[in-house]
Design an enzyme around this catalytic site. Structure first.
Site, short mmCIF file in Angstrom:
data_model
loop_
_atom_site.label_atom_id
_atom_site.label_comp_id
_atom_site.label_asym_id
_atom_site.label_seq_id
_atom_site.Cartn_x
_atom_site.Cartn_y
_atom_site.Cartn_z
N LYS A 1 0.79 -1.28 0.05
CA LYS A 1 -0.11 0.03 -0.01
C LYS A 1 0.89 1.22 -0.13
O LYS A 1 1.17 1.82 1.22
CB LYS A 1 -0.96 0.00 1.16
CG LYS A 1 -2.26 0.85 1.06
CD LYS A 1 -3.32 0.53 2.16
CE LYS A 1 -4.39 1.42 2.15
NZ LYS A 1 -5.21 1.19 0.53
N GLU B 1 -9.13 -6.82 -8.87
CA GLU B 1 -9.65 -5.62 -7.74
C GLU B 1 -10.31 -4.50 -8.26
O GLU B 1 -10.01 -4.28 -9.69
CB GLU B 1 -8.48 -5.45 -6.86
CG GLU B 1 -7.31 -4.68 -7.48
CD GLU B 1 -6.47 -4.53 -6.37
OE1 GLU B 1 -6.42 -4.64 -5.00
OE2 GLU B 1 -5.10 -4.35 -6.74
#
Length: 334
Positions: free
Chosen positions: A184, A217
């Site tokens: 991330k 995703e």
């Protein structure tokens, strides 16, 4: 710069902040060494390598009814991301290893104190670890001896998503390579372009499909499917970000087995576009939603084109977990 000039700059910043009508009631900066309550002072140095080179990682957590939800799970991912990004010398304990329990406890304490100082009881927090300020070169060798840690409280009266569902589209924006997709980090340009692509096409968000034809995703969310055989499927996390809310869904979903008859089970596996398009329900899964049903994908209805009972039940389950589940940290407000 003289005192008068400094005051003029501060007044301009305060004027700008007040006109934005945004609610950021508190920030923490390791550069300052404390909590900042004036939005005009919530700044990051321009020579921070996170700003001009993207050498930084971040994570988040929701504030619900005065509690921080799943903060430890997010902090664990945050520290894993920092290690992958080679931001390995914690700003508070220079002699400890990145990801140590001591470091995690310190970060948790700062985030809880910042949230308490903000007075915010509903919203989210976001926090960053960067290689720090130093120079404008590519290498981080000239940065501060220790990284910089920043955090902010974002007040938001968000609600559970229980509307008529949303539209999704498959984006043509290239996916991140696995190393960067599973970390991330602050390089969200592909995510930004993919959400803009979706908005341009009248959709809420987009869906990535990898080169092998497997669903991956969304730009800031995971995706969930209910197959015709009543199997709940979330794409495996090998090449995408392991969403904390998605993982919590996988843990809680078996509780619905008897009620909604998930006879096909609950799976975290690869799913092809062909199989996904035959599914009877579909949803985005993420911290602020927590489950947002998708009723149309690339112009075609998902199932009967209506919000399905399984995704609604999963939304209720996660929402209740946010409000009264075991993974909540009460904030000791002043």
């Amino acid at each position: 710069m003289g005192v008068d000039a400094c005051m003029q700059v501060l007044e301009k910043l305060q004027e700008k902040c007040s006109s934005n009508n945004r609610s950021y009631p508190a920030m923490y900066s390791s550069i300052v060494g404390g909590i900042i309550l004036d939005p005009a002072m919530m700044v990051i140095p321009m020579d921070d390598h996170m700003v001009h080179r993207g050498h930084g990682v971040f994570d988040t957590a929701m504030i619900m009814d005065g509690c921080l939800y799943e903060l430890d799970a997010h902090l664990d991912r945050f520290l894993r991301s920092a290690a992958t990004a080679r931001i390995i010398h914690p700003p508070f304990f220079p002699n400890s290893s990145s990801g140590s329990e001591q470091e995690k406890e310190k970060l948790r304490s700062i985030l809880v104190q910042m949230t308490a100082a903000s007075g915010c009881r509903k919203g989210s927090i976001r926090y960053w670890l960067s290689s720090g300020p130093g120079d404008f070169l590519l290498s981080s060798s000239g940065c501060s001896p220790t990284p910089a840690f920043y955090a902010v409280v974002i007040a938001s009266d968000y609600e559970q998503c229980r509307d008529e569902g949303v539209k999704a589209v498959t984006t043509s924006v290239p996916m991140k390579p696995p190393l960067f997709a599973t970390t991330k980090n602050v390089n969200y340009l592909p995510n930004v372009l993919s959400i803009m692509d979706a908005e341009d096409r009248g959709a809420f968000a987009s869906v990535w499909v990898d080169e092998q034809g497997f669903v991956a995703e969304g730009p800031m969310v995971n995706v969930a499917f209910l197959t015709p055989h009543r199997e709940l499927v979330l794409p495996v996390f090998d090449n995408i970000l392991a969403g904390c809310t998605a993982k919590r869904m996988l843990a809680l979903a078996p509780k619905l087995d008897g009620v909604l008859q998930l006879t096909g089970g609950v799976s975290n596996r690869k799913i092809t576009v062909h199989e996904a398009r035959r599914c009877v329900e579909m949803a985005f899964v993420g911290s602020g939603l927590p489950v947002l049903p998708i009723v149309e994908w690339d112009g075609q209805p998902v199932g009967d084109g209506k919000v399905g009972p399984v995704m609604l039940a999963l939304s209720d389950l996660l929402w209740e977990d946010m409000k009264s589940g075991p993974h909540r940290i009460p904030v000791p407000y002043y």
